[in-house]
Design a protein around this motif. Structure first.
Motif, short mmCIF file in Angstrom:
data_model
loop_
_atom_site.label_atom_id
_atom_site.label_comp_id
_atom_site.label_asym_id
_atom_site.label_seq_id
_atom_site.Cartn_x
_atom_site.Cartn_y
_atom_site.Cartn_z
N THR A 7 0.82 -1.21 0.00
CA THR A 7 0.00 0.00 0.00
C THR A 7 0.86 1.26 0.00
N TYR A 8 0.48 2.25 -0.80
CA TYR A 8 1.10 3.57 -0.72
C TYR A 8 0.57 4.30 0.51
N VAL A 21 0.11 11.13 -2.72
CA VAL A 21 -0.14 9.73 -3.03
C VAL A 21 -0.38 9.58 -4.54
N PRO A 22 0.09 8.50 -5.18
CA PRO A 22 -0.14 8.32 -6.62
C PRO A 22 -1.63 8.33 -6.95
N PRO A 77 -8.42 15.24 -8.41
CA PRO A 77 -7.74 16.28 -7.63
C PRO A 77 -6.86 15.69 -6.53
N GLN A 78 -5.88 16.46 -6.13
CA GLN A 78 -5.00 16.05 -5.03
C GLN A 78 -5.79 16.00 -3.73
N PRO A 79 -5.56 14.99 -2.90
CA PRO A 79 -6.27 14.94 -1.62
C PRO A 79 -5.75 16.02 -0.67
N GLY A 132 5.03 9.10 -8.50
CA GLY A 132 5.43 10.45 -8.13
C GLY A 132 6.14 11.21 -9.22
N THR A 133 6.29 10.59 -10.40
CA THR A 133 6.92 11.25 -11.55
C THR A 133 5.95 11.24 -12.73
N PRO A 134 6.17 12.10 -13.75
CA PRO A 134 5.30 12.10 -14.92
C PRO A 134 5.29 10.76 -15.66
#
Length: 250
Positions: A34-35, A41-42, A48-50, A145-147
């Motif tokens: 789990t992340y 978080v991915p 949208p971002q949490p 976490g990267t494009p």
């Protein structure tokens, strides 16, 4: 083989039947797949971002209280059939037996945007059994976490249909989605992998990590997802441990 119902959101075909429960003998510790849930978080870029904020904080207040706002389909999570089928079950209608049990980890190496085909799955050196949970290990979690994480491999319709024919109960993947990356989708894209799997009662879990350590193994899984009423998905704490080898798994 994607769902083409005239009424969008209808056409759920029911749960896949499950074999009788079996005794499982573990041969290793539980591993966390789990992340960590946080602002970075991915997630699929369409969500949208949490956000997380402290409503109360020690020592100014007598206790700490954190508020969380997020889409249920970010980070490590499980999709319910309700995600694509209004006539399919929501998360509170999913039994625990569909979120836990034995399965396999299939290692499939592909480049960005490449299709995962049935032959790629057949070549894996571990046998899928009816009722298994199948975790797809592409190694893509290294890009989280990267494009690069957003331009991932994905299942062809034929590969999703092949998994259906193996009578699995859940597909987990170390990708944002088993469908085509968002940036490559044509107009009117129809999410064929999700429609084939969820439409036939096969759950889908996304953004799994840590599968490298279990590649090619039979394992026991636990998808400890939040029991959210009427929800189309739920964040999950996903655990797995190796199973002892038997004549049936060698």
């Amino acid at each position: 083989m994607c769902d083409c119902s005239k009424a969008r959101g209808h056409g759920w075909r029911g749960w896949m039947p499950l074999p009788d429960s079996q005794y499982l003998q573990a041969s290793g510790p539980w591993l966390d797949l789990t992340y960590r849930l946080g602002p970075k978080v991915p997630r699929a870029t369409v969500f949208p971002q949490p956000s997380f904020r402290r409503l109360k904080s020690l020592p100014e207040d007598p206790l700490n209280i954190t508020e969380m706002q997020m889409v249920v389909h970010i980070g490590t999570h499980v999709d319910a059939p309700r995600h694509f089928y209004s006539d399919g079950p929501a998360f509170h209608e999913i039994s625990l037996e569909r979120l836990s049990g034995p399965g396999v980890v299939l290692r499939v190496m592909k480049k960005p945007g490449e299709l995962i085909e049935p032959d790629d799955l057949r070549r894996c050196a571990v046998q899928i059994q009816p009722g298994d949970i199948v975790a797809l290990n592409t190694g893509w979690s290294q890009y989280a976490g990267t494009p690069a994480y957003d331009d991932h491999p994905y299942l062809s319709s034929e590969a999703a249909q092949w998994l259906l024919e193996q009578k699995i109960k859940l597909l987990a993947c170390d990708l944002p989605t088993p469908d085509m990356p968002v940036g490559r989708r044509p107009a009117n894209y129809n999410w064929p992998a999700h429609h084939i799997l969820l439409g036939n009662g096969i759950l889908v879990a996304e953004n799994i990590t840590g599968l490298d350590a279990l590649a090619g193994e039979r394992v026991e899984f636990m998808f400890s997802a939040l029991n959210i009423e009427d929800s189309d998905g739920a964040p999950a704490r996903v655990l797995a441990r190796r199973l002892a080898r038997t004549d049936a798994t060698t």
